[in-house]
Design a protein around this motif. Structure first.
Motif, PDB file in Angstrom:
ATOM      1  N   GLN A 161       0.816  -1.213   0.000  1.00 10.35           N
ATOM      2  CA  GLN A 161       0.000   0.000   0.000  1.00 10.35           C
ATOM      3  C   GLN A 161       0.849   1.263   0.000  1.00 10.35           C
ATOM      4  O   GLN A 161       0.477   2.280  -0.586  1.00 10.35           O
ATOM      5  CB  GLN A 161      -0.942   0.000   1.214  1.00 10.35           C
ATOM      6  N   VAL A 163      -7.495  -5.874   5.055  1.00 11.68           N
ATOM      7  CA  VAL A 163      -7.008  -6.572   3.866  1.00 11.68           C
ATOM      8  C   VAL A 163      -6.080  -7.711   4.269  1.00 11.68           C
ATOM      9  O   VAL A 163      -6.143  -8.814   3.706  1.00 11.68           O
ATOM     10  CB  VAL A 163      -6.266  -5.588   2.935  1.00 11.68           C
ATOM     11  N   GLN A 164      -5.227  -7.473   5.254  1.00 20.58           N
ATOM     12  CA  GLN A 164      -4.284  -8.503   5.693  1.00 20.58           C
ATOM     13  C   GLN A 164      -5.013  -9.729   6.222  1.00 20.58           C
ATOM     14  O   GLN A 164      -4.556 -10.862   6.030  1.00 20.58           O
ATOM     15  CB  GLN A 164      -3.350  -7.949   6.768  1.00 20.58           C
ATOM     16  N   THR A 180      -6.004 -11.730   3.182  1.00 19.50           N
ATOM     17  CA  THR A 180      -4.835 -12.277   2.483  1.00 19.50           C
ATOM     18  C   THR A 180      -4.227 -13.454   3.228  1.00 19.50           C
ATOM     19  O   THR A 180      -3.973 -14.519   2.650  1.00 19.50           O
ATOM     20  CB  THR A 180      -3.778 -11.178   2.285  1.00 19.50           C
ATOM     21  N   ASP A 238      -6.659 -16.469   3.253  1.00 19.19           N
ATOM     22  CA  ASP A 238      -6.734 -17.153   1.962  1.00 19.19           C
ATOM     23  C   ASP A 238      -5.495 -18.002   1.710  1.00 19.19           C
ATOM     24  O   ASP A 238      -5.594 -19.150   1.244  1.00 19.19           O
ATOM     25  CB  ASP A 238      -6.916 -16.126   0.844  1.00 19.19           C
ATOM     26  N   THR A 260     -11.046  -3.926   2.043  1.00 17.51           N
ATOM     27  CA  THR A 260     -11.159  -5.313   2.487  1.00 17.51           C
ATOM     28  C   THR A 260     -12.156  -6.074   1.617  1.00 17.51           C
ATOM     29  O   THR A 260     -11.947  -7.252   1.292  1.00 17.51           O
ATOM     30  CB  THR A 260     -11.581  -5.373   3.963  1.00 17.51           C
ATOM     31  N   GLN A 289     -12.659  -5.449  -1.509  1.00 10.64           N
ATOM     32  CA  GLN A 289     -11.941  -5.703  -2.755  1.00 10.64           C
ATOM     33  C   GLN A 289     -10.986  -6.883  -2.618  1.00 10.64           C
ATOM     34  O   GLN A 289     -10.779  -7.645  -3.562  1.00 10.64           O
ATOM     35  CB  GLN A 289     -11.180  -4.443  -3.177  1.00 10.64           C
ATOM     36  N   ALA A 290     -10.411  -7.042  -1.415  1.00 14.03           N
ATOM     37  CA  ALA A 290      -9.549  -8.198  -1.171  1.00 14.03           C
ATOM     38  C   ALA A 290     -10.353  -9.489  -1.262  1.00 14.03           C
ATOM     39  O   ALA A 290      -9.887 -10.487  -1.827  1.00 14.03           O
ATOM     40  CB  ALA A 290      -8.880  -8.073   0.195  1.00 14.03           C
ATOM     41  N   SER A 345     -11.044 -10.196  -4.916  1.00 16.41           N
ATOM     42  CA  SER A 345      -9.872 -10.684  -5.650  1.00 16.41           C
ATOM     43  C   SER A 345      -9.675 -12.190  -5.513  1.00 16.41           C
ATOM     44  O   SER A 345      -8.994 -12.810  -6.332  1.00 16.41           O
ATOM     45  CB  SER A 345      -8.610  -9.957  -5.181  1.00 16.41           C
TER      46      SER A 345
END
Length: 250
Positions: free
Chosen positions: A11, A61-62, A65, A68, A90, A92-93, A96
């Motif tokens: 970021q 977001v973390q 990530t 996942d 988040t 958007q994460a 993705s």
């Protein structure tokens, strides 16, 4: 302007590119990194218990990530359940990795999550909260009081960059940093600890851009006097706040 960007990669790099394109001269110095959390090995079994009436809440977001990556390593799928993200980044994460039906509160804080209409009657439902080490503890007690079965899952932990000899702070001063972009309360506190013993007056005289009123109030308590609430941690919100100050200074 010469803003200091201390948010973690990637970021930090993305924000600096946009700041430079807008005519600023950013100084990048990520003060935070992340590693797998203590509950990461238990993530798969915990999520496997979630059904269509339950909820999975990601606070960053973390969180998405690391969760996942852990599920992929364990060869486990994400469950068929309700997903909630604390903010658009988040969400958007989640998108993705193929999860697109995600609820996002208008207020990107714990208060916004517990105000979501779908969480107003959670009695008897299971809620898994994906988060890092520490953080605020508002969501779980509130939902438990409403009858939900809530469990935290610490999927990542924070690692703050030290500055034992003060070299980082001296470098920021040499480079003419006139403003600082801070995207969380944890980063704000760490930044203050780094500079307070050697350059407290210099630090507190910088313009500070923060993502929320909660962080703004924390900054004022520490002694910052020039604080702008960008009302979000997106690149667009942070850049807009800095640009508005630049125009006002002309």
């Amino acid at each position: 302007m010469t803003p200091l960007v201390v948010r973690p990669e990637p970021q930090s790099e993305s924000l600096c590119r946009q700041l430079a394109a807008a005519g600023h001269q950013p100084v990048t110095c990520p003060l935070l990194d992340f590693a797998a959390g203590r509950d990461i090995s238990r993530l798969g079994p915990k999520l496997a218990l979630c059904g269509p009436r339950d909820y999975v809440i990601a606070v960053s977001v973390q969180a998405v990530t690391f969760a996942d990556n852990a599920l992929k390593s364990q060869n486990r799928p994400w469950p068929d359940t309700h997903y909630i993200a604390v903010g658009e980044a988040t969400a958007q994460a989640f998108a993705s990795i193929g999860i697109r039906r995600v609820s996002v509160p208008d207020d990107p804080r714990s208060e916004g999550i517990i105000a979501l209409p779908e969480l107003q009657q959670p009695a008897g439902r299971q809620v898994i909260i994906l988060r890092g080490d520490g953080g605020r503890d508002l969501i779980a007690p509130t939902l438990e009081a409403w009858g939900a079965r809530v469990r935290y899952c610490e999927v990542y932990r924070r690692q703050y960059r030290p500055d034992p000899d003060g070299g980082l702070v001296k470098g920021w001063q040499r480079q003419g940093v006139d403003s600082i972009i801070v995207t969380s309360g944890g980063l704000l506190n760490h930044l203050f600890q780094l500079a307070a013993t050697r350059a407290k007056d210099w630090l507190l005289s910088r313009l500070l851009i923060v993502p929320s009123e909660r962080v703004a109030q924390a900054a004022k308590t520490l002694g910052f006097t020039l604080v702008i609430n960008a009302e979000g941690a997106s690149n667009q919100a942070l850049l807009k706040a800095l640009d508005e100050r630049k125009r006002n200074d002309k």
